[in-house]
Design a protein around this motif. Structure first.
Motif, short mmCIF file in Angstrom:
data_model
loop_
_atom_site.label_atom_id
_atom_site.label_comp_id
_atom_site.label_asym_id
_atom_site.label_seq_id
_atom_site.Cartn_x
_atom_site.Cartn_y
_atom_site.Cartn_z
N GLU A 1 2.31 1.70 -3.39
CA GLU A 1 1.26 2.18 -4.30
C GLU A 1 1.04 3.67 -4.12
O GLU A 1 0.92 4.42 -5.09
CB GLU A 1 -0.03 1.42 -4.01
CG GLU A 1 -1.14 1.70 -4.97
CD GLU A 1 -2.35 0.86 -4.65
OE1 GLU A 1 -3.45 1.46 -4.61
OE2 GLU A 1 -2.21 -0.36 -4.45
N ARG A 2 1.02 4.14 -2.87
CA ARG A 2 0.86 5.57 -2.60
C ARG A 2 2.02 6.37 -3.17
O ARG A 2 1.83 7.44 -3.74
CB ARG A 2 0.76 5.81 -1.10
CG ARG A 2 -0.53 5.40 -0.50
CD ARG A 2 -0.58 5.77 0.96
NE ARG A 2 -1.61 5.01 1.63
CZ ARG A 2 -1.53 4.57 2.86
NH1 ARG A 2 -0.46 4.81 3.58
NH2 ARG A 2 -2.51 3.88 3.40
N ARG A 3 3.23 5.84 -2.97
CA ARG A 3 4.40 6.56 -3.50
C ARG A 3 4.36 6.63 -5.02
O ARG A 3 4.70 7.65 -5.61
CB ARG A 3 5.68 5.87 -3.04
CG ARG A 3 5.97 6.12 -1.58
CD ARG A 3 7.31 5.60 -1.18
NE ARG A 3 7.51 5.79 0.24
CZ ARG A 3 7.98 4.89 1.05
NH1 ARG A 3 8.33 3.71 0.59
NH2 ARG A 3 8.12 5.13 2.33
N LYS A 4 3.95 5.54 -5.67
CA LYS A 4 3.85 5.55 -7.13
C LYS A 4 2.82 6.55 -7.61
O LYS A 4 3.05 7.29 -8.56
CB LYS A 4 3.48 4.15 -7.64
CG LYS A 4 4.63 3.17 -7.58
CD LYS A 4 4.20 1.80 -8.08
CE LYS A 4 5.31 0.80 -7.88
NZ LYS A 4 4.89 -0.56 -8.28
N ARG A 5 1.66 6.58 -6.91
CA ARG A 5 0.64 7.56 -7.29
C ARG A 5 1.16 8.98 -7.09
O ARG A 5 0.88 9.87 -7.89
CB ARG A 5 -0.62 7.35 -6.46
CG ARG A 5 -1.49 6.24 -7.01
CD ARG A 5 -2.84 6.24 -6.33
NE ARG A 5 -2.67 5.60 -5.03
CZ ARG A 5 -3.42 5.84 -3.97
NH1 ARG A 5 -4.38 6.70 -4.03
NH2 ARG A 5 -3.20 5.22 -2.83
N TRP A 6 1.91 9.20 -6.02
CA TRP A 6 2.47 10.52 -5.76
C TRP A 6 3.44 10.92 -6.86
O TRP A 6 3.44 12.05 -7.33
CB TRP A 6 3.15 10.54 -4.39
CG TRP A 6 3.80 11.84 -4.07
CD1 TRP A 6 5.10 12.15 -4.12
CD2 TRP A 6 3.13 13.05 -3.67
NE1 TRP A 6 5.32 13.44 -3.76
CE2 TRP A 6 4.11 14.03 -3.50
CE3 TRP A 6 1.81 13.39 -3.46
CZ2 TRP A 6 3.82 15.32 -3.11
CZ3 TRP A 6 1.52 14.68 -3.06
CH2 TRP A 6 2.51 15.62 -2.89
N GLU A 7 4.30 10.00 -7.27
CA GLU A 7 5.27 10.29 -8.32
C GLU A 7 4.59 10.46 -9.67
O GLU A 7 5.02 11.28 -10.49
CB GLU A 7 6.32 9.19 -8.39
CG GLU A 7 7.22 9.18 -7.18
CD GLU A 7 8.13 7.97 -7.14
OE1 GLU A 7 8.08 7.14 -8.07
OE2 GLU A 7 8.92 7.85 -6.18
N ASP A 8 3.53 9.71 -9.93
CA ASP A 8 2.82 9.79 -11.21
C ASP A 8 2.02 11.07 -11.36
O ASP A 8 1.70 11.46 -12.47
CB ASP A 8 1.89 8.59 -11.38
CG ASP A 8 2.66 7.30 -11.56
OD1 ASP A 8 3.88 7.38 -11.87
OD2 ASP A 8 2.07 6.23 -11.37
N ARG A 9 1.70 11.71 -10.28
CA ARG A 9 0.88 12.94 -10.37
C ARG A 9 1.63 14.08 -11.04
O ARG A 9 1.06 15.02 -11.50
CB ARG A 9 0.38 13.36 -9.00
CG ARG A 9 1.47 13.96 -8.14
CD ARG A 9 0.91 14.64 -6.93
NE ARG A 9 1.97 15.19 -6.15
CZ ARG A 9 2.55 16.37 -6.40
NH1 ARG A 9 2.16 17.11 -7.38
NH2 ARG A 9 3.53 16.80 -5.63
N ARG B 1 0.83 -1.21 0.00
CA ARG B 1 0.00 0.00 0.00
C ARG B 1 0.86 1.25 0.00
O ARG B 1 0.56 2.22 -0.68
CB ARG B 1 -0.92 0.01 1.21
CG ARG B 1 -2.15 -0.86 1.02
CD ARG B 1 -3.16 -0.60 2.09
NE ARG B 1 -2.69 -1.26 3.31
CZ ARG B 1 -3.10 -0.96 4.52
NH1 ARG B 1 -3.97 0.00 4.71
NH2 ARG B 1 -2.64 -1.59 5.58
#
Length: 137
Positions: free
Chosen positions: A128-136, A125
């Motif tokens: 996943e949060r870090r990936k979403r943060w980087e993808d933003r 989890r």
């Protein structure tokens, strides 16, 4: 608090001299040193709304204390002083307290030894949060 370049240089020189003079002691100290753990991020950030409301409560408490002092010595002044003091302390505590609804994680930036790592479900989890943060971006 981080060390300056000069302090780092001095410490490196001291370590080098220690290794030259007593290599056994230097090795023993290196093995006995605890693993490096980065400091944890603050558990939660202060809320501007809580700071504002706490400051207003503290100011109101101070006004009540001053009113009690100007009345003169009576039971009413003692009661006003106590109530004002409690309001001031309560306001400061409220301003500095953490918001119960904050969703900050306690150990997000804490590097733990592998034996104390979080469970795979929690780790996934966080990843996943870090990936979403980087993808933003």
């Amino acid at each position: 608090m981080a060390l300056s370049e000069y302090e780092k240089q001095i410490l490196a020189e001291m370590e080098q001299h220690l290794r030259q003079q007593d290599p056994d002691l230097a090795d023993a100290m290196a093995q006995a040193a605890p693993p490096t753990v980065e400091p944890a991020a603050p558990k939660s950030k202060l809320s501007p709304r809580r700071i504002a409301l706490g400051s207003i409560l503290a100011a109101a408490g101070l006004a009540i204390v001053l009113t009690g002092v100007t009345i003169g010595f009576s039971i009413l002044s003692v009661v006003l002083g106590a109530v004002g003091f409690l309001l001031m302390v309560g306001g400061v505590l409220y301003a500095l307290s953490a918001d119960k609804n904050s969703k900050n994680t306690e150990n997000a930036n804490l590097k733990l030894p592998s034996s104390q790592q979080t469970t795979p479900k929690k780790a996934s989890r966080e990843e996943e949060r870090r990936k979403r943060w980087e993808d933003r971006r």
